[in-house]
Design a protein around this motif. Structure first.
Motif, PDB file in Angstrom:
ATOM      1  N   LEU A 131       0.643  -0.926  -0.346  1.00 47.60           N
ATOM      2  CA  LEU A 131       0.491  -0.038  -0.109  1.00 47.60           C
ATOM      3  C   LEU A 131       1.035   0.611   0.123  1.00 47.60           C
ATOM      4  N   GLU A 132       0.478   2.122  -0.686  1.00 55.30           N
ATOM      5  CA  GLU A 132       1.658   3.495  -0.896  1.00 55.30           C
ATOM      6  C   GLU A 132       0.547   4.312  -0.974  1.00 55.30           C
ATOM      7  N   GLY A 133       1.449   5.518   0.094  1.00 55.44           N
ATOM      8  CA  GLY A 133       0.307   6.601   0.280  1.00 55.44           C
ATOM      9  C   GLY A 133       0.813   6.755   1.806  1.00 55.44           C
ATOM     10  N   THR A 134      -0.925   7.679   2.217  1.00 52.55           N
ATOM     11  CA  THR A 134      -0.276   8.215   3.458  1.00 52.55           C
ATOM     12  C   THR A 134      -1.974   8.005   3.570  1.00 52.55           C
ATOM     13  N   TYR A 135      -2.172   8.095   5.619  1.00 51.14           N
ATOM     14  CA  TYR A 135      -3.347   8.782   5.747  1.00 51.14           C
ATOM     15  C   TYR A 135      -3.657   9.766   5.374  1.00 51.14           C
ATOM     16  N   GLU A 136      -2.834  10.605   5.447  1.00 51.27           N
ATOM     17  CA  GLU A 136      -3.125  12.723   5.367  1.00 51.27           C
ATOM     18  C   GLU A 136      -3.428  12.628   3.937  1.00 51.27           C
ATOM     19  N   HIS A 155      -9.726  -4.389   6.639  1.00 50.22           N
ATOM     20  CA  HIS A 155     -10.275  -4.660   5.572  1.00 50.22           C
ATOM     21  C   HIS A 155      -9.291  -5.148   4.486  1.00 50.22           C
ATOM     22  N   LEU A 156      -9.150  -4.266   3.396  1.00 55.23           N
ATOM     23  CA  LEU A 156      -8.567  -4.051   2.502  1.00 55.23           C
ATOM     24  C   LEU A 156      -7.506  -5.737   2.497  1.00 55.23           C
ATOM     25  N   GLN A 157      -6.508  -5.500   3.881  1.00 57.15           N
ATOM     26  CA  GLN A 157      -5.224  -6.675   3.681  1.00 57.15           C
ATOM     27  C   GLN A 157      -6.178  -8.390   3.810  1.00 57.15           C
ATOM     28  N   ARG A 158      -7.562  -8.076   4.688  1.00 49.94           N
ATOM     29  CA  ARG A 158      -8.167  -9.671   4.491  1.00 49.94           C
ATOM     30  C   ARG A 158      -8.264  -9.821   3.133  1.00 49.94           C
ATOM     31  N   ILE A 164      -1.572  -8.903   1.292  1.00 50.90           N
ATOM     32  CA  ILE A 164      -1.309  -7.716   0.557  1.00 50.90           C
ATOM     33  C   ILE A 164      -1.945  -6.614   1.081  1.00 50.90           C
ATOM     34  N   ALA A 165      -1.600  -5.392  -0.086  1.00 45.77           N
ATOM     35  CA  ALA A 165      -1.500  -3.836   1.428  1.00 45.77           C
ATOM     36  C   ALA A 165      -1.335  -3.536   2.487  1.00 45.77           C
ATOM     37  N   ALA A 166      -0.082  -4.529   1.991  1.00 48.41           N
ATOM     38  CA  ALA A 166       1.114  -4.164   3.904  1.00 48.41           C
ATOM     39  C   ALA A 166       1.677  -3.022   3.479  1.00 48.41           C
ATOM     40  N   ARG A 167       2.249  -2.462   4.518  1.00 54.21           N
ATOM     41  CA  ARG A 167       2.660  -1.154   4.638  1.00 54.21           C
ATOM     42  C   ARG A 167       4.339  -1.132   4.806  1.00 54.21           C
ATOM     43  N   SER A 168       4.524  -1.682   4.845  1.00 44.35           N
ATOM     44  CA  SER A 168       5.860  -2.078   5.256  1.00 44.35           C
ATOM     45  C   SER A 168       6.561  -4.131   5.268  1.00 44.35           C
ATOM     46  N   LEU A 169       7.811  -5.016   4.905  1.00 42.56           N
ATOM     47  CA  LEU A 169       8.140  -6.029   4.890  1.00 42.56           C
ATOM     48  C   LEU A 169       7.500  -6.842   6.203  1.00 42.56           C
TER      49      LEU A 169
END
Length: 449
Positions: A131-136, A155-158, A164-169
């Motif tokens: 997942l790219e981008g931030t909350y802001e 929800h997206l990560q399920r 999928i949609a992780a923000r780090s390794l």
């Protein structure tokens, strides 16, 4: 110094436009040459091109160095419909990661606003699955709170695929471990707190702090090796490139034959109207223009013919030097330089370099770039040279057969190669070739179970 006008004769090597064209054509692959001919046909009205058709009738030939044939319009129309390439039928059915996620989001029991946020987040998932981008950045587009944003990310990560949609390794690996049944709590703890130490093989410290054995850490390491660090890698990405061989090497008993891929080039047909203009030897501006374009066409054809002959002679020289490779494979590769091939083919080294650039050869052992067959070598105790490819195979075989609990060090590999094969190789050279083979050092190859 006395001033004056003087005449002096000198010799200079001038690169004519035709010579530049011949050099540039030599560097092109067959596919690039095909495109070059098509572009030249747009600029030269005398040129008409058609794809090769082995079932077509033999073309008429004339005294001029151009091959052409005239056919009835219905025959030409039939040829256009018969032009076929198996790659024309290859569809690009690659599904992008965001599209796959959106398909699943449409089936989720969520309200319209959450669906809108989820689709926005899905569109920000890259080809690697992260997942790219931030909350802001999301809040600047949609009126969503931090809590709702985190809920939608969860929800997206399920969704599929796992991770999928992780923000780090670390988050990606944890998401995949959390779907395991039964849960592997030690692996989750190691990934959460000791991932860096696990990757750098500093296992003793982690084992001591977690109060487990090195064998347990080894099992965790093996489990994590089965996970996918890039869950989106099976989707989309770059369009696959088809490599078409420029030359074929076929084995016929104990001999090898070299065949050029001429069928990949279009046939050039001289325009009928301009042909009559040239044959009638008319005068005028149109006739001069036709003669000029005809001269360009004939030179291009000569350059193409010279290119084909050069590729053939260079490939034949490579086959002669690397005959053992074509018989038995990579382990029999011999050291070979541009100078060796240049002398055998009676051309300059720069010509060999241009000829082997972006050219591929189909051999009994697979498809290889022509440059693949050039490599340095090392002398053995008998004064014979051994290719670096063969040395890499030796290193690979030694590592495959080593005792995993006591892996061979670079120095030990160096000693074994010298004693068993008679090749003197330094420890640093072993380390260099091992890195090129993507083989870890002995400390990182060691296993505890």
């Amino acid at each position: 110094m006395e001033m004056g006008l003087y005449q002096q004769q000198t010799m200079k090597l001038v690169m004519t436009q035709e010579l530049r064209q011949a050099i540039s054509l030599l560097q092109l692959s067959t596919l690039d040459l095909h495109q070059y001919i098509e572009e030249a046909a747009l600029e030269n009205p005398l040129m008409e091109i058609e794809e090769q058709d082995t079932s077509s009738m033999h073309a008429e030939s004339y005294d001029m160095p151009v091959m052409w044939h005239d056919e009835p319009p219905e025959m030409q129309e039939r040829e256009e419909h018969n032009e076929y390439s198996p790659f024309d039928q290859a569809k690009d059915d690659r599904l992008r990661v965001p599209d796959y996620l959106i398909q699943q989001i449409r089936l989720m029991p969520v309200d319209k606003f959450e669906t809108k946020v989820l689709k926005h987040l899905a569109s920000n998932v890259g080809d690697n699955g992260y997942l790219e981008g931030t909350y802001e950045e999301t809040a600047a587009v949609l009126p969503v709170s931090w809590e709702k944003y985190e809920e939608c990310v969860a929800h997206l990560q399920r969704l599929e695929p796992a991770g999928i949609a992780a923000r780090s390794l670390k988050e990606c690996l944890l998401l995949q471990l959390q779907r395991k049944f039964p849960r592997y709590e030690l692996a989750e703890q190691v990934v959460s707190d000791w991932l860096e130490e696990l990757g750098t093989h500093r296992w003793k410290e982690a084992a001591k702090r977690l109060n487990v054995s090195l064998a347990d850490i080894q099992k965790v390491y093996d489990e994590i090796q089965q996970l996918d660090p890039y869950p989106g890698s099976s989707f989309g990405g770059e369009k696959p490139v088809c490599l078409v061989p420029d030359v074929y090497v076929e084995r016929q008993g104990d001999t090898f034959s070299v065949e050029l891929r001429d069928e990949g080039l279009p046939k050039i047909r001289l325009n009928r109207q301009y042909r009559h203009l040239l044959e009638n030897k008319e005068e005028g501006e149109a006739a001069e223009y036709a003669k000029q374009k005809y001269k360009q066409l004939t030179w291009m054809l000569k350059s193409i013919d010279q290119r084909q002959q050069t590729i053939r002679s260079v490939t034949e020289a490579i086959v002669e030097f690397q005959r053992d490779f074509f018989k038995d494979g990579t382990s029999q590769m011999k050291p070979l330089t541009l100078k060796d091939v240049a002398e055998a083919a009676d051309v300059h080294e720069s010509t060999v370099s241009r000829t082997t650039t972006n050219k591929y050869v189909q051999t009994p052992h697979g498809l290889f770039e022509l440059k693949y067959f050039f490599s340095a070598g090392m002398n053995n105790h008998d004064g014979e040279q051994t290719s670096t490819f063969a040395i890499k195979d030796m290193i690979h075989d030694l590592v495959d057969k080593e005792e995993k609990q006591r892996p061979l060090s670079d120095q030990k590999i160096s000693t074994l190669i010298e004693t068993e094969r008679g090749i003197s190789i330094s420890r640093r050279a072993v380390a260099k070739y091992r890195d090129e083979l993507n083989i870890l050092s002995s400390s990182k190859r060691k296993r505890y179970v």
